[in-house]
Design a protein around this motif. Sequence first.
Motif, PDB file in Angstrom:
ATOM      1  N   UNK A  32     135.015  11.671 -48.390  1.00  0.00           N
ATOM      2  CA  UNK A  32     136.020  11.461 -47.336  1.00  0.00           C
ATOM      3  C   UNK A  32     135.418  11.712 -45.960  1.00  0.00           C
ATOM      4  N   UNK A  33     134.192  11.226 -45.770  1.00  0.00           N
ATOM      5  CA  UNK A  33     133.482  11.483 -44.522  1.00  0.00           C
ATOM      6  C   UNK A  33     133.889  10.520 -43.407  1.00  0.00           C
ATOM      7  N   UNK A  34     134.569   9.435 -43.776  1.00  0.00           N
ATOM      8  CA  UNK A  34     134.868   8.384 -42.796  1.00  0.00           C
ATOM      9  C   UNK A  34     135.745   8.891 -41.653  1.00  0.00           C
ATOM     10  N   UNK A  35     136.706   9.726 -41.973  1.00  0.00           N
ATOM     11  CA  UNK A  35     137.619  10.191 -40.919  1.00  0.00           C
ATOM     12  C   UNK A  35     137.148  11.466 -40.229  1.00  0.00           C
ATOM     13  N   UNK A  36     136.074  12.067 -40.724  1.00  0.00           N
ATOM     14  CA  UNK A  36     135.525  13.256 -40.065  1.00  0.00           C
ATOM     15  C   UNK A  36     134.611  12.796 -38.935  1.00  0.00           C
ATOM     16  N   UNK A  37     134.643  13.518 -37.838  1.00  0.00           N
ATOM     17  CA  UNK A  37     133.861  13.101 -36.665  1.00  0.00           C
ATOM     18  C   UNK A  37     132.366  13.281 -36.938  1.00  0.00           C
ATOM     19  N   UNK A  38     131.564  12.498 -36.226  1.00  0.00           N
ATOM     20  CA  UNK A  38     130.113  12.583 -36.369  1.00  0.00           C
ATOM     21  C   UNK A  38     129.617  13.967 -35.991  1.00  0.00           C
ATOM     22  N   UNK A  39     130.241  14.548 -34.978  1.00  0.00           N
ATOM     23  CA  UNK A  39     129.870  15.893 -34.541  1.00  0.00           C
ATOM     24  C   UNK A  39     130.066  16.892 -35.684  1.00  0.00           C
ATOM     25  N   UNK A  40     131.183  16.744 -36.379  1.00  0.00           N
ATOM     26  CA  UNK A  40     131.500  17.654 -37.483  1.00  0.00           C
ATOM     27  C   UNK A  40     130.536  17.447 -38.652  1.00  0.00           C
ATOM     28  N   UNK A  41     130.257  16.193 -39.029  1.00  0.00           N
ATOM     29  CA  UNK A  41     129.364  15.954 -40.162  1.00  0.00           C
ATOM     30  C   UNK A  41     127.939  16.392 -39.852  1.00  0.00           C
ATOM     31  N   UNK A  42     127.505  16.249 -38.612  1.00  0.00           N
ATOM     32  CA  UNK A  42     126.170  16.745 -38.233  1.00  0.00           C
ATOM     33  C   UNK A  42     126.100  18.258 -38.365  1.00  0.00           C
ATOM     34  N   UNK A  43     127.157  18.926 -37.925  1.00  0.00           N
ATOM     35  CA  UNK A  43     127.188  20.389 -38.010  1.00  0.00           C
ATOM     36  C   UNK A  43     127.167  20.850 -39.467  1.00  0.00           C
ATOM     37  N   UNK A  44     127.858  20.110 -40.336  1.00  0.00           N
ATOM     38  CA  UNK A  44     127.931  20.480 -41.746  1.00  0.00           C
ATOM     39  C   UNK A  44     126.635  20.184 -42.496  1.00  0.00           C
ATOM     40  N   UNK A  45     125.774  19.344 -41.908  1.00  0.00           N
ATOM     41  CA  UNK A  45     124.528  18.970 -42.582  1.00  0.00           C
ATOM     42  C   UNK A  45     123.540  20.120 -42.641  1.00  0.00           C
ATOM     43  N   UNK A  46     123.585  20.995 -41.675  1.00  0.00           N
ATOM     44  CA  UNK A  46     122.588  22.058 -41.591  1.00  0.00           C
ATOM     45  C   UNK A  46     122.838  23.139 -42.631  1.00  0.00           C
ATOM     46  N   UNK A  47     121.748  23.636 -43.182  1.00  0.00           N
ATOM     47  CA  UNK A  47     121.858  24.763 -44.100  1.00  0.00           C
ATOM     48  C   UNK A  47     122.141  26.031 -43.320  1.00  0.00           C
ATOM     49  N   UNK A  48     122.781  26.977 -43.975  1.00  0.00           N
ATOM     50  CA  UNK A  48     123.141  28.226 -43.318  1.00  0.00           C
ATOM     51  C   UNK A  48     122.787  29.380 -44.251  1.00  0.00           C
ATOM     52  N   UNK A  49     122.541  30.533 -43.678  1.00  0.00           N
ATOM     53  CA  UNK A  49     122.175  31.707 -44.475  1.00  0.00           C
ATOM     54  C   UNK A  49     123.378  32.209 -45.263  1.00  0.00           C
ATOM     55  N   UNK A  50     123.139  32.663 -46.468  1.00  0.00           N
ATOM     56  CA  UNK A  50     124.189  33.184 -47.334  1.00  0.00           C
ATOM     57  C   UNK A  50     124.743  34.493 -46.767  1.00  0.00           C
ATOM     58  N   UNK A  51     126.022  34.728 -46.985  1.00  0.00           N
ATOM     59  CA  UNK A  51     126.655  35.956 -46.515  1.00  0.00           C
ATOM     60  C   UNK A  51     126.036  37.169 -47.215  1.00  0.00           C
ATOM     61  N   UNK A  52     125.888  38.274 -46.497  1.00  0.00           N
ATOM     62  CA  UNK A  52     125.251  39.464 -47.089  1.00  0.00           C
ATOM     63  C   UNK A  52     125.955  39.971 -48.342  1.00  0.00           C
ATOM     64  N   UNK A  53     127.268  39.803 -48.415  1.00  0.00           N
ATOM     65  CA  UNK A  53     128.013  40.287 -49.572  1.00  0.00           C
ATOM     66  C   UNK A  53     127.622  39.547 -50.851  1.00  0.00           C
ATOM     67  N   UNK A  54     127.175  38.293 -50.730  1.00  0.00           N
ATOM     68  CA  UNK A  54     126.837  37.486 -51.898  1.00  0.00           C
ATOM     69  C   UNK A  54     125.353  37.535 -52.253  1.00  0.00           C
ATOM     70  N   UNK A  55     124.546  38.120 -51.398  1.00  0.00           N
ATOM     71  CA  UNK A  55     123.100  38.099 -51.583  1.00  0.00           C
ATOM     72  C   UNK A  55     122.644  38.677 -52.915  1.00  0.00           C
ATOM     73  N   UNK A  56     123.150  39.837 -53.272  1.00  0.00           N
ATOM     74  CA  UNK A  56     122.692  40.528 -54.474  1.00  0.00           C
ATOM     75  C   UNK A  56     122.976  39.694 -55.720  1.00  0.00           C
TER      76      UNK A  56
END
Length: 63
Positions: A32-56
């Motif tokens: 359902x990417x068609x209605x999401x803005x390009x700005x939003x999909x670009x932001x979602x493309x990047x990987x992000x660090x896992x939350x510290x609570x889930x690391x272990x």
Amino acid sequence: MSKNKTHSGARKRFRTTGSGKIMRRRANKNHLLEHKSSKRTRRLSKEVELAPADNKKIKTLLR
């Protein structure tokens, strides 16, 4: 004694950086990417660090 196996589902979803951080993908980038803005999909493309609570938990699965 036998070796522990890596959790195959976790292996596909997470990766470890050289410094030991665990990276994950962001949600909402699968369909359902068609209605999401390009700005939003670009932001979602990047990987992000896992939350510290889930690391272990994830580190044990990737062992």
